[in-house]
Design a protein around this motif. Structure first.
Motif, PDB file in Angstrom:
ATOM      1  N   ALA A  86      37.808  43.558  34.570  1.00  0.00           N
ATOM      2  CA  ALA A  86      38.069  44.171  35.882  1.00  0.00           C
ATOM      3  C   ALA A  86      36.889  45.009  36.362  1.00  0.00           C
ATOM      4  O   ALA A  86      36.633  45.106  37.561  1.00  0.00           O
ATOM      5  N   ARG A  87      36.160  45.594  35.382  1.00  0.00           N
ATOM      6  CA  ARG A  87      34.940  46.331  35.723  1.00  0.00           C
ATOM      7  C   ARG A  87      35.173  47.343  36.830  1.00  0.00           C
ATOM      8  O   ARG A  87      34.548  47.271  37.899  1.00  0.00           O
ATOM      9  N   GLY A  88      36.130  48.208  36.606  1.00  0.00           N
ATOM     10  CA  GLY A  88      36.343  49.291  37.558  1.00  0.00           C
ATOM     11  C   GLY A  88      37.296  48.964  38.690  1.00  0.00           C
ATOM     12  O   GLY A  88      37.753  49.856  39.393  1.00  0.00           O
ATOM     13  N   ARG A  89      37.605  47.670  38.867  1.00  0.00           N
ATOM     14  CA  ARG A  89      38.563  47.327  39.930  1.00  0.00           C
ATOM     15  C   ARG A  89      39.959  47.754  39.497  1.00  0.00           C
ATOM     16  O   ARG A  89      40.302  47.690  38.317  1.00  0.00           O
ATOM     17  N   THR A  90      40.771  48.141  40.474  1.00  0.00           N
ATOM     18  CA  THR A  90      42.150  48.480  40.156  1.00  0.00           C
ATOM     19  C   THR A  90      42.946  47.180  40.084  1.00  0.00           C
ATOM     20  O   THR A  90      42.818  46.322  40.970  1.00  0.00           O
ATOM     21  N   ILE A  91      43.727  47.046  39.033  1.00  0.00           N
ATOM     22  CA  ILE A  91      44.541  45.833  38.906  1.00  0.00           C
ATOM     23  C   ILE A  91      45.913  46.157  39.496  1.00  0.00           C
ATOM     24  O   ILE A  91      46.680  46.941  38.938  1.00  0.00           O
ATOM     25  N   ALA A  92      46.188  45.540  40.644  1.00  0.00           N
ATOM     26  CA  ALA A  92      47.395  45.907  41.383  1.00  0.00           C
ATOM     27  C   ALA A  92      48.655  45.485  40.630  1.00  0.00           C
ATOM     28  O   ALA A  92      49.678  46.167  40.670  1.00  0.00           O
TER      29      ALA A  92
END
Ligand code: FES
Ligand SMILES: [Fe+2]
Length: 389
Positions: free
Chosen positions: A190-196
């Motif tokens: 994910a590298r910092g992305r928020t996983i919804a």
């Protein structure tokens, strides 16, 4: 879902078993060459269900032979490395790297008994800092020149993985199982992305999964909705190329697998690099506690892509029971691999060479699409994911 017979066909690696005979048509790495020294001249090797000893005599010749002495069965791992070969610690029977018995010390002086003793020995070669064994019928094939193994414009290194305590085919099926990346490895990629939605992970990034057969095995392809494309080949029968690494899964026996990575780091300037055959070696620390524990009595750490994969493979069981699985459409790469295995096993049974056996030593470099992936965003992203702490 498979029948028990089909499951056995794909997974059993011992001599005389269909998959075992197929796997015996290829060279396999068995040890890191620099681990065999004058101080430690013997190493135990279990491969394809056979217990062997790798040894180096005092002249520097290296051999691979049955671990149990043909006299009365003591382990040659404890043998003495001598000028002419290895002498069994128990009664001193001496063997050279071909398995010829040169001496039987307790026999009468004039005895020629040793000439009647021949021990099992396999051809061995040093390649990319590893010793590779060939356990099949003659004539010997050659090691294939996969781009990642022979390209000159970079450096290679070896990463030895912790022992995988399950059948080799679980790791191979995973190599044609692209959908797990966005689920099992979601937090690491994910590298910092928020996983919804953690149930779906990053699945919705992917537009489609595809598989196609190519000259060396099966290519799995992910096309992302962004337009980016991932391609990772399964190099038949037991190698995955993932970004800049080949992962070679060597079956030790039906329920244990040894995994060597050969990583290629391209030179920044693209110029040829001089590198000796003794490559740098790293040993990855265990993925589980206790390190020799088996599911359900071991706990895996889940902080690396490879640790997560080992968890999935080992908890499928020592040999996954495919008689009660429920395959779905995302598993069609797995079906393709099983069909390929059956087809190639049949070739071996007819006396033909299976896919990936190379006989011409002067064959050109084999393109596994390394160049595209090393230059594209896929390589950089994969590299980050692969090296995630
Ligand atoms: S058991 Fe090896 S020499 Fe006797
Ligand atoms: Fe994975």
């Amino acid at each position: 879902m498979l029948t028990q017979e089909e499951n056995d066909l794909l997974t059993r690696v011992g001599p005389g078993k269909p998959a075992g005979e197929l796997l015996r048509r290829y060279w396999h790495p068995v040890a890191v060459a620099k681990d065999l020294t004058d101080e430690n001249p013997t190493q135990f090797v279990r491969i394809l269900g056979e217990d062997l000893v790798l040894f180096r005599d005092k002249k520097g010749r290296v051999g691979l032979m049955g671990d149990r002495c043909p006299h009365r069965g003591a382990s040659l791992l404890y043998g003495r490395a001598e000028e002419r070969g290895i002498a069994c610690a128990y009664h001193g029977w001496l063997f050279d790297t071909e398995g010829d018995c040169l001496e039987t010390p307790a026999e009468p002086q004039e005895s020629k008994f040793c000439l009647t003793v021949k021990h099992k020995a396999y051809p061995l070669q040093k390649f990319l800092g590893l010793y590779w064994a060939y356990m099949g019928p003659k004539p010997l094939p050659v090691t294939p020149k996969y781009d990642l193994w022979v390209r000159k414009d970079g450096r290679r290194r070896i990463v030895v993985q912790p022992q995988l305590d399950c059948n080799w085919f679980q790791a191979m099926e995973n190599s044609v199982d692209p959908s797990h990346l966005q689920i099992l490895h979601q937090t690491l990629i994910a590298r910092g992305r928020t996983i919804a939605n953690t149930t779906r992970g990053l699945t919705d990034d992917v537009g489609k999964f595809e598989f196609y057969e190519f000259h060396s095995g099966i290519m799995k392809k992910r096309t992302y909705k962004s337009g980016a494309v991932d391609e990772h080949p399964l190099i038949f029968p037991n190698i995955l190329r993932q970004a800049n690494a080949t992962q070679i899964r060597v079956p030790m026996d039906n329920t244990h697998t040894r995994i060597f990575f050969i990583r290629f780091d391209p030179a920044e300037d693209g110029k040829p690099v001089e590198q000796k055959d003794d490559l740098p070696v790293e040993y990855t620390r265990s993925y589980k506690t206790p390190s020799d524990g088996l599911y359900p009595f071991a706990r895996f750490r889940m902080d690396e892509v490879q640790a997560q994969d080992h968890m999935a493979w080992e908890t499928q069981g020592p040999i996954s029971d495919r008689t009660c699985e429920r395959l779905a459409t995302a598993d069609r790469g797995i079906v393709m691999l099983r069909e390929m295995m059956k087809r190639e096993i049949e070739k071996v049974q007819k006396g033909l060479d299976p896919l990936g056996v190379v006989r011409n030593p002067d064959h050109p470099m084999i393109d596994t699409k390394l160049s595209e992936s090393l230059n594209g965003p896929e390589y950089r992203r994969d590299l980050r994911a692969m090296t995630a702490a």
